[in-house]
Design a protein around this motif. Structure first.
Motif, mmCIF file in Angstrom:
data_model
loop_
_atom_site.group_PDB
_atom_site.id
_atom_site.type_symbol
_atom_site.label_atom_id
_atom_site.label_comp_id
_atom_site.label_asym_id
_atom_site.label_seq_id
_atom_site.Cartn_x
_atom_site.Cartn_y
_atom_site.Cartn_z
ATOM 1 N N GLY A 89 5.313 -3.106 5.665
ATOM 2 C CA GLY A 89 5.404 -1.999 4.713
ATOM 3 C C GLY A 89 6.809 -1.419 4.650
ATOM 4 O O GLY A 89 7.364 -1.212 3.566
ATOM 5 N N VAL A 90 7.387 -1.165 5.827
ATOM 6 C CA VAL A 90 8.734 -0.585 5.880
ATOM 7 C C VAL A 90 9.739 -1.562 5.273
ATOM 8 O O VAL A 90 10.611 -1.188 4.482
ATOM 9 C CB VAL A 90 9.124 -0.235 7.339
ATOM 10 N N LYS A 91 9.566 -2.831 5.620
ATOM 11 C CA LYS A 91 10.468 -3.856 5.091
ATOM 12 C C LYS A 91 10.456 -3.890 3.566
ATOM 13 O O LYS A 91 11.497 -3.934 2.918
ATOM 14 C CB LYS A 91 10.025 -5.222 5.647
ATOM 15 N N GLU A 92 9.256 -3.828 3.011
ATOM 16 C CA GLU A 92 9.130 -3.909 1.556
ATOM 17 C C GLU A 92 9.815 -2.712 0.888
ATOM 18 O O GLU A 92 10.561 -2.873 -0.088
ATOM 19 C CB GLU A 92 7.649 -3.958 1.181
ATOM 20 N N ILE A 93 9.578 -1.515 1.438
ATOM 21 C CA ILE A 93 10.182 -0.313 0.838
ATOM 22 C C ILE A 93 11.703 -0.365 0.927
ATOM 23 O O ILE A 93 12.415 -0.132 -0.054
ATOM 24 C CB ILE A 93 9.626 0.962 1.514
ATOM 25 N N ILE A 94 12.219 -0.703 2.106
ATOM 26 C CA ILE A 94 13.666 -0.715 2.259
ATOM 27 C C ILE A 94 14.298 -1.780 1.373
ATOM 28 O O ILE A 94 15.338 -1.547 0.747
ATOM 29 C CB ILE A 94 14.056 -0.858 3.745
#
Ligand SMILES: Nc1ncnc2c1ncn2[C@@H]1O[C@H](COP(=O)(O)OP(=O)(O)OP(=O)(O)O)[C@@H](O)[C@H]1O
Ligand SMILES: [Mg+2]
Lengths: 273, 86
Positions: free
Chosen positions: A104-109
């Motif tokens: 999730g964090v990877k996708e947002i960043i």
């Protein structure tokens, strides 16, 4: 457009000035014309919105965007009372850090770096999931340290994690560039031998120094008003943060406020400080 | 008078310099601990227990380290400080 740069503001120890720094660095970069977004990673303890004076605009949060309960755009707040270039994503106040997933964090960043020049991640204290997530996708790290024994020790531990547990280290075998930011520095207490000096801290941590922010009463006042201290160009802490921005943008400006201001007659006569 | 004063100042360790000395020792220790094999802390505790059956030593009197000595050879170095008359 080239991809934005991701900074993590981290420390290990709590209460040393990460949020104060994240807010001022983000605001300063925005005012320097860089499109900047700052993310509050302190899930469960939202605070950055207050420091940026936009707490009343919070509708959706980081976790909701991550879990796709809202669109990413809906979780981004435009902090235009400070700068047209400044945006922030608030932390969730009701959920906990277990909701922070790697994917999730990877996708947002990876979406944010397409749109912004700078992505600033305000890390929570500690060395647990929240802090690890905040640093994982960073391109560079700002390590906030107080001239105090426990803070320096915790910074050293964080440096160890930065070396081993980031995407850059794991996937590319590279060392993430690290910048030391000393905050709450009091030259008079250093001179009287009560406080670790810049040199002392450098001897132990030995990473490049990006700035020294003096202890200042104005910081509290700035938080009260929801205006990051960098906006106060009269105050030494505000000016020191301005210098940090310049250094991050590649300007080589000398350190200020690191020596006692000597206002004696002789000092002035000889023009020295 | 002023001579005595500066003498006193020069010889008194400031609290910041005490903090720095403590940090240097601690940080060096923690950094090397981070690079040691996973089984080291447990082995260290067990060895400490064995030594303590015979001589009373403090936990930091026992120093253990794994070093790489060229290809395919590692050395476990164990140092025990045992002050005479303890
Ligand atoms: N240069 C400074 N001079 C005086 N006070 C400061 C300075 N920098 C930070 N502070 C104060 O220190 C306190 C902690 O700051 P801040 O919230 O930024 O720390 P933090 O590292 O984000 O904390 P946490 O670990 O809880 O997230 C605040 O009350 C803030 O006003
Ligand atoms: Mg904080």
């Amino acid at each position: 457009m080239s991809k934005g740069k991701v900074f993590v503001v981290t420390s290990g120890k709590g209460g040393v000035g990460k949020t104060t720094t994240s807010a001022s660095v983000a605001a300063g970069l925005a005012l320097a014309g860089k499109k900047t977004v700052v993310i509050d990673f302190d899930v469960g303890l939202r605070n950055l919105d207050l420091i940026l004076g936009c707490e009343r605009k919070v509708v959706f949060d980081f976790i909701q965007a991550l879990k796709k309960e809202c669109k990413l755009n809906q979780a981004i707040i435009h902090v235009k009372q400070i700068s047209d270039n400044l945006y922030m994503i608030p932390a969730s106040q009701t959920r906990d850090k277990d909701h922070l997933s790697h994917e999730g964090v990877k996708e947002i960043i990876s979406q944010l770096v397409e749109d912004f020049d700078y992505v600033i991640c305000d890390s929570p204290a500690g060395i647990e999931k929240g802090a690890k997530m905040a640093m994982y996708f960073a391109d560079e790290a700002i390590v906030v340290t107080n001239p105090e024994i426990s803070s320096v020790r915790d910074s050293d531990r964080i440096l160890g994690f930065l070396d081993s547990s980031t995407r850059l280290a794991e996937e590319e075998g590279k060392r993430i560039p690290q910048h030391l930011l000393i905050t709450r520095y009091s030259p008079d207490r250093v001179e009287s031998g009560e406080m670790l000096s810049i040199q002392d801290i450098d001897d132990i941590l030995s990473i490049p120094l990006v700035g020294v922010i003096p202890e200042s009463r104005v910081v509290l006042d700035s938080s009260n008003q929801g205006k990051p201290v960098v906006l106060n160009s009269q105050d030494p802490a505000g000016q020191a943060y301005e210098d940090v921005i310049k250094r991050l943008l590649g300007d080589d400006v000398p350190m200020r406020f690191t020596e006692i201001e000597k206002k004696s007659f002789l000092g002035r006569l000889f023009g020295g400080r | 008078m002023s001579g005595i004063f500066t003498f006193w100042r020069a010889n008194k360790k400031t609290s910041a310099s005490i903090a720095k000395d403590r940090l240097q020792v601690l940080v060096a220790h923690e950094r090397s601990a981070n690079q040691q094999p996973d089984w080291m802390p447990k082995m260290q505790r067990e060895i400490l227990e064995v030594i303590r059956k015979y001589v009373p030593i403090a936990s930091d009197d026992l120093k253990m380290e794994v070093r790489n000595e060229g290809e395919n050879v590692s050395v476990i170095e164990i140092n025990v400080d045992y002050p005479i008359g303890k």
